[in-house]
Write an enzyme that holds these catalytic residues in place. Structure first.
Site, short mmCIF file in Angstrom:
data_model
loop_
_atom_site.label_atom_id
_atom_site.label_comp_id
_atom_site.label_asym_id
_atom_site.label_seq_id
_atom_site.Cartn_x
_atom_site.Cartn_y
_atom_site.Cartn_z
N GLU A 112 0.88 -1.18 0.00
CA GLU A 112 0.00 0.00 0.00
C GLU A 112 0.91 1.21 0.00
O GLU A 112 1.49 1.56 1.04
CB GLU A 112 -0.87 0.00 1.27
CG GLU A 112 -1.91 -1.09 1.32
CD GLU A 112 -3.13 -0.79 0.46
OE1 GLU A 112 -3.11 0.19 -0.31
OE2 GLU A 112 -4.10 -1.55 0.56
N CYS A 140 -2.57 9.29 2.56
CA CYS A 140 -2.28 8.71 1.24
C CYS A 140 -3.37 9.09 0.24
O CYS A 140 -3.12 9.17 -0.95
CB CYS A 140 -2.12 7.21 1.35
SG CYS A 140 -3.53 6.40 2.13
P1 NAD Z 1 8.28 4.88 4.88
O1 NAD Z 1 8.34 4.13 3.61
O2 NAD Z 1 9.38 5.81 5.18
O3 NAD Z 1 8.20 3.89 6.14
C1 NAD Z 1 7.16 2.94 6.25
C2 NAD Z 1 7.62 1.83 7.18
O4 NAD Z 1 8.68 1.11 6.57
C3 NAD Z 1 8.17 2.32 8.53
O5 NAD Z 1 7.71 1.48 9.53
C4 NAD Z 1 9.67 2.18 8.34
O6 NAD Z 1 10.39 2.02 9.54
C5 NAD Z 1 9.75 0.94 7.50
N1 NAD Z 1 10.99 0.77 6.73
C6 NAD Z 1 11.88 1.71 6.34
N2 NAD Z 1 12.89 1.13 5.64
C7 NAD Z 1 12.62 -0.18 5.58
C8 NAD Z 1 13.29 -1.30 4.98
N3 NAD Z 1 14.41 -1.16 4.29
N4 NAD Z 1 12.72 -2.52 5.11
C9 NAD Z 1 11.56 -2.68 5.78
N5 NAD Z 1 10.90 -1.66 6.37
C10 NAD Z 1 11.42 -0.42 6.27
O7 NAD Z 1 6.87 5.63 4.86
P2 NAD Z 1 6.32 6.66 5.92
O8 NAD Z 1 7.05 7.95 5.75
O9 NAD Z 1 6.28 6.03 7.25
O10 NAD Z 1 4.80 6.81 5.44
C11 NAD Z 1 4.39 7.73 4.48
C12 NAD Z 1 4.12 7.04 3.17
O11 NAD Z 1 3.18 5.99 3.35
C13 NAD Z 1 3.51 7.94 2.13
O12 NAD Z 1 4.11 7.71 0.89
C14 NAD Z 1 2.05 7.53 2.10
O13 NAD Z 1 1.39 7.80 0.89
C15 NAD Z 1 2.17 6.08 2.36
N6 NAD Z 1 0.92 5.53 2.86
C16 NAD Z 1 0.17 4.75 2.04
C17 NAD Z 1 -1.05 4.26 2.47
C18 NAD Z 1 -1.90 3.39 1.58
O14 NAD Z 1 -2.81 2.77 2.08
N7 NAD Z 1 -1.64 3.30 0.29
C19 NAD Z 1 -1.51 4.54 3.75
C20 NAD Z 1 -0.72 5.34 4.57
C21 NAD Z 1 0.50 5.82 4.11
#
Ligand code: NAD
Length: 525
Positions: free
Chosen positions: A243, A277
């Protein structure tokens, strides 16, 4: 607040309130060995859980709903304190969504998990009975973001649990306490502690989870991290749900109610400080109402109050952290430098705190600007005009993203027809973002916005693997298509194919006669 470590941890992560930098608490940084141990415990517990009745699982979920409803204020406080959003938004878009989700899951899951008959149309296969079983994967790994720190992991966790899985959740390092609150409530509801484990930590903890013995990963976050997750999952053929981000377009047709659409644009772009999002990230308005629409948006924006989400009069809270603020500032500066008109905002608000950004309205934007191409994730409403429906659809679809979109019109039929042409996982006609609160509706995107779905029936399908079982009604009969081939059998097969599929009645009749003889074959091995 401090999470209770279950083992020894070499490091801790401090958690700050984004509104005022208050130190809320700290959580342990789970490292590889601790992550593996959690997954092992979850696997052992899941074997027993998969054997419990659906009624027992529903009982626990309903307990959880009762406790969550009683503790809604406390839960909203935790969310607001670590994510910054107004408490009313924490209640409406996080707590209420989950209360409703439990209702959907408890009503729908029993039917969903029933064996589903698979009728056979081929006459020769009618001698068998087939059905579909939906089996839990085992341990579902969940990695979640900070912007909906309670509702995003809760929907996924509850969907996984009710279908018989265990869950190991890695919440965002910026907002771990909402996930720990979810865990506390589920334990209070009677859930076995090994069935739902929260492993706090940064990306390295997420990477360790991906390398553990989980059977599926449900990831919500940015496109950049989503690609890393997909690569790690591909290396071991781990099924994924991704997502990811969005750049959602809002299309305002010439017959839209100007007052309603402008209020929607302001709320849809600025809610949760634009860090949703499903936020409106691009707005396209018919040229005949463009200037009036902009005027209404600017007037409404001027009335919004920016501040600490814990203050009941706040409409817009802070951004989560400095890197997010930097992206927003750069996108607005790039747009203005390339000719966009700044009609409101366009500045940081240091007097409120380091992470505040004024709600911003931009006009005269175009698709060469970053603000129209990259996910901004901030309180910015960029508005562009269009001449006709064709152009509106082309603009909406001119994006690498495809999470959601909205169409605004006084003519619902026209809106619904246009919605069918927009490339997005969800298109709303005359509403925005609310799809996330419809528990039955699938949530997810196309293109760079992701793979798979959460929420609703399709979200449940992601938590199970389909097993097809087929049972022959005549256990003592050798099958007609087994060995014993020869010219006669070939002829019979040709006849059978003609009988079933030929366009000519005479060939079908002849084929039927020919193939009936196959039933009399004696030379089967
Ligand atoms: P992010 O990608 O920075 O982090 C998301 C998660 O991934 C965090 O828990 C982080 O610690 C973890 N992570 C980071 N590096 C990783 C790795 N190498 N391996 C595994 N896990 C890792 O995103 P964010 O800044 O926390 O969230 C914002 C983003 O999320 C925006 O792009 C938003 O659009 C998206 N989002 C999408 C939805 C949806 O349903 N499509 C919903 C909410 C947020």
């Amino acid at each position: 607040m401090t999470a209770l470590p279950t083992t020894t941890f070499p490091g801790v992560i401090p958690v700050l309130n984004p509104a005022n930098q208050e130190h809320i608490g700290e959580v342990p940084q789970y490292e590889r060995t601790a992550v593996l141990a959690c997954v092992d415990r979850a696997l052992a517990a899941q074997r027993k859980w998969a054997g419990t009745s659906i009624h027992e699982r529903i009982r626990i979920l309903k307990n959880f709903r009762r406790i969550l409803c009683d503790q809604k204020d406390a839960v909203a406080d935790v969310i607001t304190r670590e994510a910054g959003k107004p408490k009313s938004e924490a209640l409406a878009t996080e707590v209420m969504v989950i209360l409703d989700t439990v209702g959907f899951l408890c009503d729908y899951a029993p039917m969903f998990l029933q064996p589903e008959p698979v009728p056979h149309s081929n006459p020769i296969m009618k001698l068998k009975r087939g059905w579909l079983l939906r089996q839990p994967y085992g341990v579902i790994g969940i990695i979640s973001p900070w912007n909906y720190p309670f509702s995003v992991p809760s929907v996924e966790t509850l969907s996984a649990l009710i279908t018989g899985n265990a869950v190991v959740l890695k919440p965002s390092e910026f907002t771990p306490f909402s996930a720990l609150k979810l865990q506390e409530l589920l334990f209070a509801a009677g859930l076995d502690h090994d069935l739902f484990q929260v492993i706090t930590g940064d990306g390295s903890t997420g990477a360790a989870l991906l390398a553990s013995n989980i059977q599926k990963i449900v990831f919500t976050g940015s496109v950049a991290t989503g690609k890393k997750v997909a690569q790690a999952a591909a290396a071991r053929l781990l099924p994924v749900v991704l997502e990811l981000g969005g750049k959602d377009p809002m299309i305002v047709l010439d017959d839209a109610d100007l007052q309603v659409a402008s209020s929607a644009a302001v709320w849809g772009a600025f809610m949760n400080a634009g860090q949703t999002c499903l936020s409106i990230e691009r707005c396209y308005v018919h040229e005949s109402i463009y200037e009036a629409f902009l005027k209404a948006c600017v007037e409404k924006t001027a009335k919004l109050r920016v501040g600490n989400g814990g203050d009941t009069s706040t409409d817009i809270g802070p951004l989560i952290h400095q890197p997010q603020l930097k992206i927003v500032r750069e996108h607005v500066e790039d747009a203005v430098a390339n000719g966009a008109r700044l009609l409101a905002g366009g500045k940081t608000l240091p007097e409120l705190g380091p992470n505040f950004y004024a709600p911003t309205v931009l006009a005269g934007v175009d698709h060469s600007m970053r603000i129209m191409r990259e996910e901004t994730f901030g309180p910015v409403l960029p508005v562009r005009s269009f001449k006709n429906d064709e152009e509106a659809v082309a603009l909406a679809n001119d994006s690498e993203f495809g999470l959601a979109a909205s169409v605004w019109t006084g003519n619902r039929k026209r809106g619904e027809q246009l919605a069918a042409r927009v490339a997005a996982g969800t298109v709303m006609v005359n509403d925005v973002i609310a799809c996330f609160g419809i528990s039955e509706a699938p949530h997810g995107g196309v293109k760079a916005s992701g793979i798979g779905r959460t929420h609703g029936k399709l979200g449940l399908e992601e938590m199970v693997w389909p097993k097809y079982v087929d049972s022959d009604r005549l256990p003592h009969m050798k099958k007609l298509w087994w060995y014993g081939y020869g010219p006669q059998f070939l002829q019979q097969m040709e006849g059978f194919i003609d009988f079933l599929f030929s366009g000519k009645m005479s060939a079908r009749l002849r084929g039927g006669m020919q193939s009936t003889r196959a039933y009399l074959r004696r030379k089967l091995l």
